[in-house]
Design an enzyme around this catalytic site. Structure first.
Site, PDB file in Angstrom:
ATOM      1  N   GLU A 152     -35.595  63.568  36.884  1.00  0.00           N
ATOM      2  CA  GLU A 152     -36.150  64.592  35.998  1.00  0.00           C
ATOM      3  C   GLU A 152     -37.431  64.096  35.342  1.00  0.00           C
ATOM      4  O   GLU A 152     -38.415  64.845  35.211  1.00  0.00           O
ATOM      5  CB  GLU A 152     -35.106  64.968  34.947  1.00  0.00           C
ATOM      6  N   SER A 194     -25.090  64.459  28.186  1.00  0.00           N
ATOM      7  CA  SER A 194     -24.879  65.666  27.404  1.00  0.00           C
ATOM      8  C   SER A 194     -24.430  65.307  25.999  1.00  0.00           C
ATOM      9  O   SER A 194     -23.679  64.347  25.789  1.00  0.00           O
ATOM     10  CB  SER A 194     -23.823  66.565  28.058  1.00  0.00           C
ATOM     11  N   HIS A 215     -34.070  75.415  54.523  1.00  0.00           N
ATOM     12  CA  HIS A 215     -33.852  76.614  53.697  1.00  0.00           C
ATOM     13  C   HIS A 215     -32.631  76.451  52.791  1.00  0.00           C
ATOM     14  O   HIS A 215     -31.988  77.432  52.409  1.00  0.00           O
ATOM     15  CB  HIS A 215     -33.670  77.866  54.567  1.00  0.00           C
ATOM     16  N   LYS A 217     -20.559  63.387  31.107  1.00  0.00           N
ATOM     17  CA  LYS A 217     -21.602  63.951  31.969  1.00  0.00           C
ATOM     18  C   LYS A 217     -22.765  62.962  32.092  1.00  0.00           C
ATOM     19  O   LYS A 217     -23.217  62.405  31.093  1.00  0.00           O
ATOM     20  CB  LYS A 217     -22.099  65.276  31.413  1.00  0.00           C
TER      21      LYS A 217
END
Length: 466
Positions: A332, A319, A189, A325
């Site tokens: 992805e 980025s 969870h 970054k």
């Protein structure tokens, strides 16, 4: 500049065709009738079409229904199509005439024109080699397009997707062994759960993917059933004795795969069973891969404000505005592929349901989506394995730090203190921002020796479950 054309004729009349094209009137009509997407059926499918035409010409020559000189020219032209020499002349949109009649005629016309050329004639002189009478002899769109789906899918699975999937699983197994000694917090969870090893987590993914790959392999026997000789509805009209087994045998010769005639040719003609089963198995495989990619994204989140237990290889800046970054782009990419495969399967499922009577007219869109799924999964597996999994690392200090902070360590107190008191320890630890070990020690609930033994994470993990 005005394009040079030549005149072709079909049963509806004259059609202007680009002068240097190897296709003819029916293909040109399809180009004009279906300016829909710009999408074409892929190289694997065109290869399968060439293979079918060569195999059928071989069978017709063997059965003495096709002049040997014509058969030889057709076989050579069709084998050139297999090799990819004439791909630019396969120009029909995916969204075309039902069942793929335009696609079948595209192949017939290209191969006929090339055979004409090989025999010394000029493009468009179908008095020498006719697309229907000679190249399509003993065939129909209804059997050849379906057979092309099965051939293309089987070849792509055997030579690309399955090997790439097996390599991915193998690297996962190697990473599990590499990090077998690292203990980390489990999570359920998205909350703290009891300790586990990194090897447990990775081996779970490997096992799920291995099982899903087995499901993909189980679809191959249906793909190996090809109904050449079924012709229009399965009766084999206009085909001589021994034509079907000879043609099917030739497909096996070309591919080295165990293609065979279907147990029930009518079932083959009426339903795209192999495509349906294959697509369903690809969806399951994709879902398990997506779970791995999503977990890696979560576990590598950070580098300072996330979980940060895993470290993915940096492959590109993340980025356009935030310097330094680096994003989990391979994971992805995998998730995007997964969503596309799920969508493709939904399309194939709906198209499969639209089979009516002796034919499924949705075969072109089934072919495109099935082969698209195989292609992007194959390429995705290869890229993900090389650029993500092979360089995967674990931050051992971060795993240890988070494990020590985990409130789920209170689970080990159940046998000694009982559930209620252990829960109270966890509540105090959370409220006072302390570890379970600190609260137990401060309150004197266990001896120092008991604390060392009971709250040591490695003692909570049976060795035999690695």
């Amino acid at each position: 500049m005005r394009q040079e054309v030549r005149l072709h004729r079909d049963t509806l009349g004259e059609v202007r065709v680009p002068a240097n094209s190897y296709y003819g009137a029916q293909t040109q009509r399809a180009v004009e009738n279906f300016p829909i997407s710009g999408l074409r059926l892929p190289r694997s499918f065109v290869r399968a079409q060439g293979m079918i035409k060569a195999a059928c010409a071989f069978a017709n020559r063997h059965c003495k229904t096709l002049d040997p000189s014509l058969a030889d020219a057709i076989i050579q032209a069709a084998e050139e199509v297999m090799e990819g020499r004439w791909d630019e002349h396969f120009v029909v949109d995916v969204y075309q005439a039902g069942a793929g009649t335009s696609q079948n005629m595209n192949a017939n016309e290209v191969i006929a024109n090339r055979a004409v050329e090989l025999l010394g004639g000029t493009l468009g002189d179908f008095s020498l080699v006719h697309p229907n009478d000679h190249v399509n002899m003993g065939q129909s769109t209804n059997d050849t397009i379906h057979v092309a789906i099965n051939i293309a899918a089987a070849e792509e699975l055997v030579h690309s997707l399955i090997p790439q999937g097996e390599k991915l699983v193998r690297i996962l197994d190697e990473k599990a062994a590499q990090f077998e000694d690292v203990v980390k917090s489990g999570r359920t969870h998205l909350q703290d759960a009891v300790p586990m090893r990194v090897s447990h987590e990775l081996s779970g993914h490997a096992s799920a993917l291995r099982e899903a790959l087995a499901g993909v392999k189980e679809s191959l026997p249906l793909l190996y059933e090809i109904g050449l000789g079924g012709n229009a509805v399965g009766t084999g009209i206009n085909t001589p004795d021994n034509y079907a087994p000879t043609a099917v045998g030739r497909i096996s010769h070309y591919t080295g795969l165990p293609f065979r005639e279907p147990e029930n040719r009518y079932a083959f003609m009426q339903n795209t069973r192999g495509a349906l089963k294959t697509s369903a198995s690809l969806k399951v495989l994709a879902v398990h891969w997506g779970k791995l990619a999503s977990d890696l994204r979560l576990l590598s989140s950070g580098p300072r404000t996330g979980i940060g237990e895993f470290k993915l290889p940096p492959v590109q800046p993340g980025s356009s505005i935030m310097p330094g970054k680096v994003n989990p782009v391979m994971a992805e990419m995998a998730n995007m592929i997964v969503t596309q495969v799920i969508g493709n399967d939904a399309c194939i499922t709906a198209a499969g349901e639209h089979a009516q009577l002796e034919l499924n007219v949705m075969m072109p869109v089934i072919a495109y989506n099935l082969l698209h799924s195989i292609q992007i999964l194959s390429n995705g597996f290869q890229t993900f394995t090389v650029k993500c999994l092979q360089g995967l690392e674990v931050d051992r200090d971060r795993c240890r730090q988070l494990m020590e902070q985990s409130l789920a360590l209170a689970t080990a107190l159940n046998p000694l203190l009982g559930y209620d008191q252990a829960a109270e320890v966890a509540k105090i630890a959370l409220a006072e921002k302390k570890t379970i070990k600190q609260v137990v020690t401060e309150k004197g609930l266990l001896t120092e020796e008991e604390v060392k033994h009971v709250l040591e994470p490695t003692h909570m993990i049976p060795q035999e479950r690695t």
